[in-house]
Structures are given as structure tokens and as C-alpha cells.
Design a protein around this motif. Sequence first.
Motif, short mmCIF file in Angstrom:
data_model
loop_
_atom_site.label_atom_id
_atom_site.label_comp_id
_atom_site.label_asym_id
_atom_site.label_seq_id
_atom_site.Cartn_x
_atom_site.Cartn_y
_atom_site.Cartn_z
N PHE A 184 -10.92 6.50 1.79
CA PHE A 184 -9.79 6.90 0.95
C PHE A 184 -9.61 8.42 0.98
O PHE A 184 -8.52 8.93 1.17
CB PHE A 184 -9.99 6.43 -0.49
CG PHE A 184 -8.92 6.96 -1.40
CD1 PHE A 184 -7.65 6.43 -1.38
CD2 PHE A 184 -9.18 8.05 -2.25
CE1 PHE A 184 -6.65 6.95 -2.19
CE2 PHE A 184 -8.18 8.57 -3.05
CZ PHE A 184 -6.92 8.01 -3.03
N HIS A 185 -10.73 9.15 0.77
CA HIS A 185 -10.61 10.61 0.72
C HIS A 185 -10.12 11.19 2.04
O HIS A 185 -9.22 12.03 2.07
CB HIS A 185 -11.95 11.24 0.33
CG HIS A 185 -12.20 11.21 -1.13
ND1 HIS A 185 -12.75 10.12 -1.77
CD2 HIS A 185 -11.95 12.13 -2.10
CE1 HIS A 185 -12.83 10.38 -3.08
NE2 HIS A 185 -12.36 11.59 -3.31
N ILE A 186 -10.70 10.71 3.15
CA ILE A 186 -10.31 11.27 4.45
C ILE A 186 -8.85 10.94 4.75
O ILE A 186 -8.06 11.79 5.14
CB ILE A 186 -11.26 10.75 5.56
CG1 ILE A 186 -12.67 11.30 5.31
CG2 ILE A 186 -10.77 11.17 6.94
CD1 ILE A 186 -13.76 10.64 6.14
N PHE A 201 -6.45 12.99 2.63
CA PHE A 201 -6.29 14.39 3.02
C PHE A 201 -5.62 14.56 4.38
O PHE A 201 -4.91 15.55 4.59
CB PHE A 201 -7.64 15.12 2.96
CG PHE A 201 -7.97 15.49 1.54
CD1 PHE A 201 -7.21 16.45 0.87
CD2 PHE A 201 -8.97 14.84 0.84
CE1 PHE A 201 -7.48 16.77 -0.45
CE2 PHE A 201 -9.22 15.15 -0.49
CZ PHE A 201 -8.48 16.11 -1.13
N ILE A 202 -5.78 13.58 5.28
CA ILE A 202 -5.03 13.66 6.55
C ILE A 202 -3.53 13.58 6.23
O ILE A 202 -2.73 14.40 6.67
CB ILE A 202 -5.45 12.53 7.51
CG1 ILE A 202 -6.84 12.82 8.07
CG2 ILE A 202 -4.44 12.41 8.66
CD1 ILE A 202 -7.39 11.73 8.96
N ALA A 234 -3.36 6.82 8.83
CA ALA A 234 -4.22 7.34 7.76
C ALA A 234 -3.73 6.86 6.40
O ALA A 234 -4.52 6.48 5.54
CB ALA A 234 -4.24 8.86 7.82
N THR A 235 -2.40 6.86 6.22
CA THR A 235 -1.83 6.44 4.94
C THR A 235 -2.17 4.98 4.66
O THR A 235 -2.65 4.64 3.57
CB THR A 235 -0.31 6.62 4.96
OG1 THR A 235 -0.02 7.96 5.35
CG2 THR A 235 0.30 6.35 3.60
N TYR A 278 5.19 6.45 2.25
CA TYR A 278 5.29 5.56 3.42
C TYR A 278 6.61 4.79 3.39
O TYR A 278 7.30 4.69 4.40
CB TYR A 278 4.10 4.60 3.42
CG TYR A 278 4.01 3.77 4.68
CD1 TYR A 278 3.32 4.23 5.78
CD2 TYR A 278 4.63 2.52 4.75
CE1 TYR A 278 3.25 3.47 6.94
CE2 TYR A 278 4.56 1.76 5.90
CZ TYR A 278 3.87 2.24 7.00
OH TYR A 278 3.81 1.49 8.14
N VAL A 279 6.96 4.29 2.22
CA VAL A 279 8.20 3.53 2.10
C VAL A 279 9.41 4.42 2.38
O VAL A 279 10.34 4.04 3.10
CB VAL A 279 8.32 2.90 0.69
CG1 VAL A 279 9.70 2.30 0.48
CG2 VAL A 279 7.25 1.84 0.49
N ALA A 280 9.40 5.64 1.86
CA ALA A 280 10.56 6.53 2.03
C ALA A 280 10.73 6.92 3.50
O ALA A 280 11.84 6.86 4.03
CB ALA A 280 10.39 7.78 1.16
#
Lengths: 221, 365
Positions: free
Chosen positions: A83-85, A88-89, A120-121, A164-166
Motif C-alpha cells: 500500500f505504502h509503495i 507513493f508511486i 501502482a494505483t 483512477y476513475v477520473a
Amino acid sequence: MNNPYFDLLMFARGPLFDLALLVFVAGILIRIVEILVLGRKKDFSKAKGKPVQQGIKTIFTRTLPRPGAIKANPITIVGGYVFHIGFFIAFLLFVPHIALIEALTGLSWPGVGRVIIESATVIAVIAGLALLYTRWKDPVRRKLTTWVDYLVLILSLLPLITGYVAVNKLFGDPTFMMALHILSVDILMIVFPFTKLMHAFTFAMARYYNGSIQGRKGAES
Amino acid sequence: MSSSPLLPKMMKAHGVSRRSFLKYCASLTSLMALPPAMAPRIAHALETAPRPSVIWLSFQECTGCTEAITRSSAPSLEELIFDSISLDYHHTLQAASGYAAEQAREEAMKEHHGKYLVIVDGSIPLDEPGFSAIAGISNLDMLKETAEGAAAIVSVGTCAAYGGLPQANPNPTGAVAVSDIIKDKPIINVPGCPPIPMVMTAVLAHYLTFGIPDLDELGRPKAFFAESIHDRCYRRPFYDKGLFAESFDDAGARAGWCLYKLGCKGPTTKSVCATVKWNDSTSFPIEAGHGCLGCTEPDFWDNGGFYKPLSAPAGEYRRMGQAALVAGVAAGIGGGYLAKKNKAKAQADHETVDAFTLEKEESES
Ligand code: SF4
Ligand code: SF4
């Protein structure tokens, strides 16, 4: 004639962002400066080890899991890293975000393409949902969890999902979804100083403190 | 309807062949996203339709819209479509002026009551009627009076459609769009600053052949305003790859990289600029190296700055950030000392108890 979606976007980028920035920056500073001013009682005993060195070392060593921790809580540990990586990406390497940071601070760096950002998302969202699930499923952790903990996790996932949706125009009016994305970030910024999200700034101080007490006693950490 | 000559006669006069007319109808058909089989129907309708009377009202505007439609590649078929209406009043184009011109308007209104088309460019000032008036008649009065007997209204340009430049913050004249005043007539918005000439004539052709086109929630014909510039932009692959121009003349800009960081508003702007293009389909602003300004959207003048990226904050964030830095540190120091004082006080107030006192207390009770 107005476009209500566009007006919402301008509100999220304009006055609400200004307010969010005020709360975010001032709130974080108040909490950090307060901790520093409060300080710690002076320890008059002679140090048996190397407190400063151990303190700095701990800031980094605590980034790795304890031996056996992955086996005991695989989803929590691995999910937490992923989650953290991923977060931040998506946050720091997507060029429109870099453009925002550049407008605020003057700092800028190269970004990466859509495939990396979107992978990443998606991975970060899945990891976040897994964390949410284990937190809720494990009876012990569930007892330890307050509603603010759930809120903070959900609020951290919302910018990823709305963004992501937008960008992909999955559903809804794209301008409206973009407005929702920025709104979700504004809200995250506002709750930040009042919640455990503060760990993003205080983790280094806490780890240093823990490491340096051990170091003073002559222990390795 | 007007007695002016029909289109075939005018085509002959202009030396336009029927073949190129049919070609034009075919391209209009595809532009309007209609099935190709519709092309002959459009041609037939355009050829036989009686020319409707049109009253063109120019309010608070820069004449850019009129320039765009009249200066489209000359002598074009688009111009012919424009000619295939009977333009009974347009105070910029007509020879008559003052009361003679107003008389022409009143005559057209009387003769074609309920059937004429009103085209408006420019916004209407509400703060002060004197801000914009023609022959002593305020824009507001003229619009209400003329709209009353209209079959439909076409708001050409962002000024008429959404308020446009005159309405930009702080809107000194209290400018509003046509649709803010007229509520009981069909209104087609053809925004753009100015709109693409081909789009203006295509909307007129659609009106002449099939009536009012399908409109989106902002009153725009869906055929031309359904997709965003960003969806159709030829620089989009660079956006997707993460390659962005940092200034207007860096190597990236020259290599055609995305203009997002230079303020391009393509992602929130709906128009066909990227496909229909301008000047006889030669190019469009992004192709010329400049980001999209977002001119087909309401309030595009107040979208945070033409050269500011869409993702950048649009308000007083700099002042806010500085204030937050100072206030945060000051409040942190204040809060810290207050907490320290509390701690010291708690320590001072702390009563020490030893075994003797406890024993004493016990024997006393
Ligand atoms: S929309 Fe633009 S080009 Fe048309 S009148 Fe207004 S300012 Fe001029
Ligand atoms: S130049 Fe503008 S419209 Fe084209 S891809 Fe970049 S942001 Fe989108």
C-alpha cells in the motif's frame, strides 16, 4: 449558465484547497513543534553505549519487519508495504501531481508513464482493501480499532480510487470525477494533523527516540 | 419564409458544382455523426428548404464570432450555407444603420412571427442598460423583444452561450448568457471563442434540415461537444508515456510532447477542435504548440490561469501556505510551553506521602 461540475472543481482547487493547505501545514507544524518544545527530561547518567548512532540506525532498521513478523501476519505486513509503495508511486511520480508540488514548492522531478502509475494505483487499492478486511476480520484487532482508524484508511484510499476513475473516464462526468478526486485530497489534508496519519512525519522522531534510549543503555536495536 | 433565391440558384451564381456540394453534405453528415445514408437527404433538404429569416443580434462581443463565420475559407460552401439563410438583420454586416436597420428587424419580426431564427453573439449586461445598447435600445430589451416571436435561438460563441469574456471575474457589467434571460424558447448553444466556423454552419444545416439537434446538459449539440480535446489529442500518447514539455520552446515542446504542465485545459474541455480543426482543417491550437484554453466551457476565463496546470491549486495558496508556516510554528511553541507549564505545576502540586503520615492518618480515623 454555469457548469456545476466545473464550479465544484474550481472550489476544490481554489478556496477549499487553500483551507486544506492551512490546516495541513499549520496542524503538522503545531504537533511537531509542540513535541520538540516539550522535550525530554535530561538523563544525567553516563551513556553506556552510543545513543545518537543507535537512534539514527533505528530510523532505518525499523523499516524492515521483525524476523517472523511476515509469517505471523502476512497480509498486514506485505499489504502495508504494498500500500505504502503503491501510494507513493502514484502520488509522487504522476506528472500532474508533480506539477502541483512544483506550484507549491518550486521542486520538480521527472515522472513515469501511465502503465506504472495505474498499476501502482490498482495494487495499492487492493492492498488497502485487504488491510481493511484483516483489520475487521481478526477479533483482537477489531477490538483495538476505533472508527477513526477505519475512516483514515478509507480516506487514504479515496484519492486513489477517484483519481483512477477520473483519468480513465470509467463512469460519471470526467470534470465531476476530477472535482471529487481533488475534494477527496482536500479532506485527507484536513484530517491529517488530527489523526494517526501524522505517523508520516512523527515516525522518524519516535524511532530515533526508541533507538537512542536503547543505545544509551548499551543495547543494539 | 423569405422570397430570396434557393440554394441551387446561388450555387450556380457562385460557380460551385453540384458534385462539391454533395461532398460537402457528406462531410456535414459525418461531422454530425449521422449515418452516411443521410447525406442525400441533407442535400435535398438544403436545396429545397425555403430560406428562413434570421435575425442576428450582437451584444457585448468582440465581433470575433462574426469574423470567424464570415472569414471561413472563401468562397466556401460553408459561406453558402450561411448565405442560404435570409439574414434580415446583422448590424455589423448590413449596410443600413440606426433606425433604418431597426426597421428591417421589426419588419422581419412581424412578417415571420413565430418562424424566424435568432442568432446571438455576445452577452447581455444586467447592471446598467446603458452599458450596451443599439439605436437606444438596451441589449436586454432587444433580446426579449426579438426572442418573443422566434422559433428558436442559437447562441453563437461563449459570450452568448455562457457569459464569456464580459462575465469574467469581476464581471463589471453584470453580464449574463442568453439562456439566463430567455426561458421559454429552444436555445442551441454553440460555444467557442470563437466557435469553429464549420461547426456553426453544420448546426445551421442541421436546424434547416432536421430541426433542433440533440443537446447536452449545457445546451450544446452532442454531435460536436461529446468528446474532450484530451480524448482526441494527437499528443495524448506522450501524456500516457509521462513525457511533458516544460516550456514552450524546450526540446520536449519541439518533439510534440504533452502541454499539460504548460496549462493545457484539454482534459476538461469538450469540442471537436482536435478532429475538425481550424482554417480548412489545417491545424488547431495544440498543433500550433499552445495548450487548449478551454474556450467551449462556461467560466473558462476564470479557470485558474491559462498557463497554470489543471492540477495546480487555483486560489491564494501561496499566501495561505506562508501564513500556515508562521502560525503553525508560533502555535506549536505556544502549545509546547503551555504543556510544559502544566507539567511543572502538576509536579509542584504533587503531595508526597510517606509511611509515617499514612500510619498517622490510619490511627486517627
Ligand atoms: S465568444 Fe469570444 S470570439 Fe465570440 S464574441 Fe465572445 S469574446 Fe468574441
Ligand atoms: S496537450 Fe492537452 S489535450 Fe493534448 S494530451 Fe496533453 S493535456 Fe491532453
